[in-house]
Design an enzyme around this catalytic site. Structure first.
Site, PDB file in Angstrom:
ATOM      1  N   GLN A  48       0.827  -1.210   0.000  1.00 15.63           N
ATOM      2  CA  GLN A  48       0.000   0.000   0.000  1.00 15.63           C
ATOM      3  C   GLN A  48       0.860   1.259   0.000  1.00 15.63           C
ATOM      4  OE1 GLN A  48      -2.240  -1.030   3.503  1.00 15.63           O
ATOM      5  NE2 GLN A  48      -0.385  -1.378   4.688  1.00 15.63           N
ATOM      6  N   TYR A  78     -10.479   4.796  19.458  1.00 13.07           N
ATOM      7  CA  TYR A  78     -10.461   3.533  18.721  1.00 13.07           C
ATOM      8  C   TYR A  78      -9.667   2.461  19.464  1.00 13.07           C
ATOM      9  CZ  TYR A  78      -9.582   0.180  15.000  1.00 13.07           C
ATOM     10  OH  TYR A  78      -9.482  -0.979  14.270  1.00 13.07           O
ATOM     11  N   GLN A  79      -8.408   2.763  19.783  1.00 10.57           N
ATOM     12  CA  GLN A  79      -7.521   1.741  20.388  1.00 10.57           C
ATOM     13  C   GLN A  79      -8.062   1.244  21.732  1.00 10.57           C
ATOM     14  OE1 GLN A  79      -5.239   1.503  18.140  1.00 10.57           O
ATOM     15  NE2 GLN A  79      -4.509   3.543  17.556  1.00 10.57           N
ATOM     16  N   ASP A 173      -7.408  -5.653  14.249  1.00  9.92           N
ATOM     17  CA  ASP A 173      -7.320  -4.204  14.023  1.00  9.92           C
ATOM     18  C   ASP A 173      -6.921  -4.002  12.567  1.00  9.92           C
ATOM     19  OD1 ASP A 173      -6.901  -1.511  14.093  1.00  9.92           O
ATOM     20  OD2 ASP A 173      -4.978  -1.635  15.116  1.00  9.92           O
ATOM     21  N   SER A 174      -7.901  -4.124  11.683  1.00 10.49           N
ATOM     22  CA  SER A 174      -7.572  -4.159  10.263  1.00 10.49           C
ATOM     23  C   SER A 174      -7.958  -2.864   9.579  1.00 10.49           C
ATOM     24  CB  SER A 174      -8.306  -5.315   9.595  1.00 10.49           C
ATOM     25  OG  SER A 174      -9.675  -5.008   9.517  1.00 10.49           O
ATOM     26  N   SER A 175      -7.445  -2.692   8.372  1.00 12.84           N
ATOM     27  CA  SER A 175      -7.917  -1.619   7.516  1.00 12.84           C
ATOM     28  C   SER A 175      -9.205  -2.086   6.822  1.00 12.84           C
ATOM     29  CB  SER A 175      -6.815  -1.217   6.533  1.00 12.84           C
ATOM     30  OG  SER A 175      -5.920  -2.292   6.283  1.00 12.84           O
TER      31      SER A 175
HETATM   32  N1  SAM Z   1      -4.960   1.145  14.705  1.00 11.68           N
HETATM   33  C1  SAM Z   1      -5.560   1.778  13.551  1.00 11.68           C
HETATM   34  C2  SAM Z   1      -6.564   2.787  13.978  1.00 11.68           C
HETATM   35  O1  SAM Z   1      -6.421   3.429  15.015  1.00 11.68           O
HETATM   36  O2  SAM Z   1      -7.511   2.959  13.229  1.00 11.68           O
HETATM   37  C3  SAM Z   1      -6.217   0.800  12.641  1.00 11.68           C
HETATM   38  C4  SAM Z   1      -5.586   0.617  11.329  1.00 11.68           C
HETATM   39  S1  SAM Z   1      -4.201  -0.464  11.355  1.00 11.68           S
HETATM   40  C5  SAM Z   1      -2.937   0.617  10.915  1.00 11.68           C
HETATM   41  C6  SAM Z   1      -4.603  -1.604  10.108  1.00 11.68           C
HETATM   42  C7  SAM Z   1      -3.447  -2.478   9.724  1.00 11.68           C
HETATM   43  O3  SAM Z   1      -3.895  -3.728   9.215  1.00 11.68           O
HETATM   44  C8  SAM Z   1      -2.555  -1.869   8.637  1.00 11.68           C
HETATM   45  O4  SAM Z   1      -1.306  -1.575   9.187  1.00 11.68           O
HETATM   46  C9  SAM Z   1      -2.492  -2.952   7.567  1.00 11.68           C
HETATM   47  O5  SAM Z   1      -1.198  -3.077   6.979  1.00 11.68           O
HETATM   48  C10 SAM Z   1      -2.877  -4.200   8.371  1.00 11.68           C
HETATM   49  N2  SAM Z   1      -3.365  -5.306   7.561  1.00 11.68           N
HETATM   50  C11 SAM Z   1      -4.175  -5.255   6.484  1.00 11.68           C
HETATM   51  N3  SAM Z   1      -4.384  -6.482   5.992  1.00 11.68           N
HETATM   52  C12 SAM Z   1      -3.715  -7.368   6.773  1.00 11.68           C
HETATM   53  C13 SAM Z   1      -3.563  -8.783   6.779  1.00 11.68           C
HETATM   54  N4  SAM Z   1      -4.158  -9.539   5.854  1.00 11.68           N
HETATM   55  N5  SAM Z   1      -2.808  -9.339   7.751  1.00 11.68           N
HETATM   56  C14 SAM Z   1      -2.221  -8.580   8.689  1.00 11.68           C
HETATM   57  N6  SAM Z   1      -2.330  -7.226   8.731  1.00 11.68           N
HETATM   58  C15 SAM Z   1      -3.072  -6.623   7.795  1.00 11.68           C
END
Ligand code: SAM
Length: 306
Positions: A48, A78-79, A173-175
């Site tokens: 990404q 959120y956290q 905690d995914s996107s």
């Molecule tokens: N903590 C954040 C917040 O406050 O909104 C939430 C977003 S967090 C940065 C989402 C993470 O999920 C991203 O860093 C992304 O790279 C990760 N991610 C996405 N798909 C994934 C997968 N299949 N396995 C592991 N991590 C994944």
């Protein structure tokens, strides 16, 4: 101000120079904007686009593929919720798995629990971890806990090889489900989460907005009702910089000792040594825990019909 109907003073200009506007097919017809003071980082990983900017009013902001993930000002909402909703719903969690969460914010909250012995995290994108360590020390502090084991890889693959019944809690905690996180919203993934949990273990997953994504939420709820034989509940919180200003969580437990998600069984003791070093909770408390499961009527109808 200007009143000719075209100036920024009317709020009409769609893309204002010097502002970040968040546009996505996941929220067509709207775009939340933040004033940019300075762009601090722009990179492209294998998975990404990664950007960090200093905003005028929300502190530093982490953006992945054009979508805001974290701002310093409202990340607590959120956290703290995605972590304490599941972990305060069970007694003495010992082993916890975080999927995604590469900024470290969830780890920071998980490490408030003295009962926890092992915290595994599987984040797909090392660049998110590195950027967080560089620009978001208050989030990345979560990686400093000695109980944390960081795995860089796909959460789906990681879970497939976890021995049955390993974890007390899994936090996803995914996107959003466009891009690398897509599979984290699908039934086979929930099935491997259920296997990885002990009887009566709990999962909490990021589950989008009741204002924007009721169709996605419906699917998640119906998948989870098929997979998880304990409780299945939806909760939500306010995060001003997420699309529509709210975000939800899907909380489920496996067959075993019953879990009553709405009524927490654990209180976070802020006098505890572990907590003192982290500072007080900014958002979560037992009243908000309870209230987060109260749904507006339109959402309640859909979710309870699934
Ligand atoms: N903590 C954040 C917040 O406050 O909104 C939430 C977003 S967090 C940065 C989402 C993470 O999920 C991203 O860093 C992304 O790279 C990760 N991610 C996405 N798909 C994934 C997968 N299949 N396995 C592991 N991590 C994944």
């Amino acid at each position: 101000g200007e009143s000719n109907g075209t100036g920024a003073a009317d709020g009409i200009s769609a893309v204002i120079p010097g502002w970040f506007s968040e546009m996505s097919p996941m929220w067509p017809g709207e775009a939340h904007s933040l004033k940019v003071e300075k762009i601090l980082y722009q990179g492209k990983s294998e998975y990404q686009n990664v950007m960090v900017f200093e905003s005028a009013t929300y502190g530093k902001v982490l953006v992945l593929d054009g979508v805001i993930q974290v701002t310093e000002r409202d990340e607590c909402a959120y956290q703290e919720m995605i972590t304490h909703l599941p972990l305060c719903s069970i007694q003495n969690p010992k082993k916890v798995l975080v999927i995604g969460g590469g900024d470290g914010g969830v780890l920071r909250e998980v490490s408030r629990y003295s009962s926890i012995e092992q915290i595994d995290i599987c984040e797909i994108d090392k660049m998110v971890v590195d950027v967080s360590k560089q620009f978001f020390p208050n989030l990345a502090v979560g990686f400093e806990d000695p109980r944390v084991n960081l795995h860089i890889g796909d959460g789906v693959a990681f879970l497939k090889v976890v021995p049955v019944g390993t974890y007390d809690a899994v936090i996803v905690d995914s996107s959003d489900p466009i891009g690398p996180a897509q599979e984290l919203f699908e039934k086979p993934f929930f099935e491997s989460v259920a296997k990885a949990l002990r009887p009566g273990g709990v999962v909490c997953t990021q589950a989008e907005s009741i204002w924007l994504h009721m169709h996605i939420i419906e699917d998640i709820v119906s998948n989870c009702r098929q997979v998880f034989k304990g409780s299945v509940k939806y909760a939500w919180t306010t995060v001003p910089t997420y699309p529509s200003g709210v975000i939800g969580f899907m909380l489920c437990s496996t067959d075993g000792p019953p879990v009553d998600f709405q009524n927490p069984v654990h209180l976070i003791d802020e006098r505890d040594e572990l907590n003192k070093t982290k500072g007080p909770l900014k958002f979560y408390n037992p009243e908000i825990h309870y209230a987060s499961f109260c749904l507006p009527s339109f959402a309640k109808r859909v979710i309870s019909s699934k």
